[in-house]
Design a protein around this motif. Structure first.
Motif, short mmCIF file in Angstrom:
data_model
loop_
_atom_site.label_atom_id
_atom_site.label_comp_id
_atom_site.label_asym_id
_atom_site.label_seq_id
_atom_site.Cartn_x
_atom_site.Cartn_y
_atom_site.Cartn_z
N THR A 7 -3.22 1.77 -11.38
CA THR A 7 -1.86 1.23 -11.43
C THR A 7 -1.20 1.59 -12.75
O THR A 7 -1.87 1.72 -13.77
CB THR A 7 -1.89 -0.31 -11.30
OG1 THR A 7 -2.76 -0.83 -12.30
CG2 THR A 7 -2.36 -0.76 -9.94
N SER A 43 2.88 -1.76 -10.97
CA SER A 43 3.17 -2.52 -12.19
C SER A 43 4.68 -2.38 -12.43
O SER A 43 5.18 -1.26 -12.51
CB SER A 43 2.36 -1.91 -13.34
OG SER A 43 2.26 -2.80 -14.38
N ALA A 52 -1.65 -9.17 -9.17
CA ALA A 52 -2.32 -8.05 -8.48
C ALA A 52 -3.12 -8.52 -7.28
O ALA A 52 -3.09 -7.89 -6.21
CB ALA A 52 -3.22 -7.31 -9.48
N THR A 100 -1.52 -8.85 -13.79
CA THR A 100 -1.24 -7.67 -12.98
C THR A 100 -2.45 -6.74 -12.84
O THR A 100 -2.30 -5.60 -12.42
CB THR A 100 -0.04 -6.90 -13.58
OG1 THR A 100 -0.29 -6.73 -14.97
CG2 THR A 100 1.24 -7.66 -13.39
#
Ligand code: M6R
Length: 613
Positions: free
Chosen positions: A160, A181, A359, A611
């Motif tokens: 990510t 992100s 996430a 995240t």
């Protein structure tokens, strides 16, 4: 977690960047840095610790003249993942030539193999980070076109990213891109601001563009050119932020958390406004995007979330079963895709997330979508990834939540879940009259919460008795069981007291072994089903010397007499009462943490939005 700010315009970039980083401090981080271009060279300043140290560092290292003549730069707050929070690991990172600088949120999962390959080509790395590998990879791909180099590099990475890149060879632009992100671009007047969170943009403009996954943008002071990773232009709408800089200020409160606790009557009024239908005895939640037939056909509701949002889901589980007569269950978002969730097209999956960027919750949304479920979200941050990926759902309208400890988002989540349950219930079980009665109860929530907040001074006084304890146990039954869990989470995250929430009946299956003379037990003993048994559980604790703080219903003197200390909760429907009850526990935790001198808004090790998995 990590924060990104990029600026290109006419103002003094280092100051704009540092101010932007300050706006992102609430997200949690442990080092910071910035890069500017001067005289065709990239100059970097970094610091372990707070943005204030970075500010001092940059102002010591760089002349005032350098500050004022720099109009382009990128900056970052880092929440350590690969390597400790040292200056060398802080972003920005440079490529091999020192001509490309990168800030990055997220995780490059294949960084080890990329690093080995680059080392084979003679690259040397100074930090332990995955980000430095990406900086080198971009530099390695750069054959005179930074945009193309970033595209080529991103094609090779797994994982990510939200990134901002600058090059001293192309000093009139910043390249930014995202996958998993967030990146939002503020479109100002002769200036453009890139950030991972709109809070850093507020002071400049209300006009923003949210990048989608695999978007890559070439940003100048006057233009934003967005393409996909194959260089095909894509169109993204300009949106209005809808809240101003004051919403992200403390406005006279000592901490954001206290401000946000006090904002709850208004936040809840905003979450509820226009969403109750007193004529039909139902709720109006257009964003759910469901027809009455689809609602009637639903087989099950599955609620997914993490932390406080998970606890809101636990209250929702009671609400859907009690009010809507539909099977409901809560699943930890982090586990959802690693087990084999039995999900089908008659299941409604509700992803609950304040930030809309968590996430694990995002991964659960993707898994549920893949399994053909009917997926919707309950987010606070407008335009967040989860809100956009689900496409359907209900915004909380709680306003920006800056304190890491979630308060107003939780109560608004529960209020919205109650309204969702009301809507489902009307299609299944509720009469119009029942619906109207419940709608009236929900309408009262802001006033009920205001009544609890009026007890602030009393709660602050009680907190003194608990501020020195090392452990605390929260117990509840029925819908107050998730409230106990949320109360314990709040206390532990901001005061660092070891706190656990249990179903009151579970105590004697093990945890009661921990009770000794003086151990605080916070008992949520409001008038909800199971209260009599709750009183028995309290006696069991008292018999072992526990010190009891009770949450009791207004006027229930008999229950109040069983307590060493008590806070009163206005009388209302048991599910509705979860909201004022949790507000009392938020205030309790806040005052305990304040007395212990803790850093309330940014507790150690925590980040506002998580995240990474
Ligand atoms: O943004 P989200 O609601 O998805 O965040 C989930 C959790 O990380 C969050 O609730 C966390 O537990 C808070 N620190 C609680 O105060």
């Amino acid at each position: 977690m990590c924060g990104i700010v990029g600026y290109i315009g006419k103002s003094d970039a280092p100051t704009v960047l540092i101010n932007g980083l300050r706006r992102l401090e609430y997200r949690g981080y442990d080092s910071a840095g910035l890069a500017i271009i001067d005289d065709e060279r990239i100059i970097i300043s970094k610091s372990a610790g707070k943005v204030s140290s970075l500010n001092e560092r940059a102002r010591t290292d760089w002349s005032p003249d350098l500050f004022s003549r720099s109009t382009l730069g990128i900056a970052h707050t880092r929440w350590a993942t690969h390597g400790p929070p040292t200056e060398v690991n802080a972003h920005p990172h440079l490529d091999r030539t020192g001509e490309v600088a990168l800030v990055h949120n997220g995780i490059i999962e294949n960084y080890r193999s990329l690093r080995a390959r680059l080392e084979g080509k003679g690259h040397h790395f100074y930090s332990e980070t995955d980000t430095e590998v990406l900086a080198h990879l971009i530099g390695d791909c750069d054959k005179g076109d930074l945009f193309q180099a970033v595209c080529d590099a991103l094609h090779q990475v797994e994982g990510t990213f939200g990134i901002a890149v600058l090059s001293s060879r192309e000093p009139e632009k910043i390249i930014t891109a995202r996958r998993g992100s967030p990146i939002v671009i503020g479109v100002g007047d002769g200036e453009t601001i890139i950030a991972s969170d709109a809070a850093a943009i507020l002071a400049h403009t209300q006009r923003v563009i949210y990048l989608d996954d695999d978007d890559i943008a070439i940003v100048t002071a006057d233009s934003v050119d967005i393409r996909d990773l194959h260089n095909i232009p894509v169109t993204r709408e300009i949106a209005e932020l809808g809240f101003d800089a004051a919403a992200a200020e403390k406005c006279g409160h000592e901490h954001f958390m206290l401000k946000e606790i006090h904002e709850q009557p208004e936040a809840l009024a905003n979450a509820i406004r226009g969403r109750l239908d007193f004529n039909l005895g139902s709720s109006v939640l257009a964003g759910m995007g469901t027809s009455p037939r689809e609602l009637a056909d639903l087989g099950r509701v599955v609620l997914v979330g993490c932390g406080t949002s998970l606890h809101a889901g636990l209250v929702g589980e009671y609400a859907f079963e009690d009010l809507a007569d539909i099977h409901a269950e809560v699943q930890q978002a982090a586990e959802f895709r690693y087990r084999n969730p039995i999900i089908g097209n008659r299941d409604l999956v509700v992803a609950i997330s304040q930030s809309g960027e968590t996430a694990d919750t995002l991964a659960a949304v993707r898994e549920a979508n893949q399994k053909g479920a009917f997926v919707m979200s309950l987010c606070n941050v407008v335009g967040s990834t989860i809100a956009r990926e689900t496409g359907r759902g209900v915004y909380l309208h709680a306003g920006p939540e800056i304190s890491v400890a979630s308060t107003k988002a939780f109560t608004c989540q529960v209020a919205v879940l109650l309204m969702m349950a009301l809507k489902l219930g009307r299609g299944r079980r509720f009469s119009r009259e029942d619906g109207i009665r419940l709608a009236r109860e929900i309408e009262m929530i802001p006033a009920l919460v205001a009544k609890v907040i009026q007890q602030n001074d009393h709660i602050a006084e009680i907190a003194g008795t608990y501020a020195k304890c090392e452990h605390a146990f929260f117990i509840g039954r029925g819908p107050m069981y998730p409230v106990a869990m949320e109360g314990a989470l709040k206390l532990k995250e901001i005061s660092y007291i070891h706190a656990e929430g249990f179903h009151a009946s579970e105590l004697k299956h093990g945890p009661i072994a921990l009770l000794e003379k003086g151990t605080p037990v916070i008992a949520i003993a409001c008038d909800v089903p199971g209260k009599d048994k709750m009183l028995g559980n309290i006696e069991e604790c008292r018999a072992r010397g526990a010190h009891i703080l009770g949450l009791v219903s207004e006027g229930d003197h008999e229950t109040a007499e069983c307590m060493d200390d008590f806070i009163t909760i206005p009388r209302c429907h048991p599910l509705v009462a979860t909201i004022p009850a949790v507000v009392a526990l938020q205030l309790f935790s806040y005052h305990v943490a304040r007395l212990r001198g803790c850093e309330i808004d940014q507790p150690r090790n925590l980040a506002k939005s998580v995240t990474v998995e």
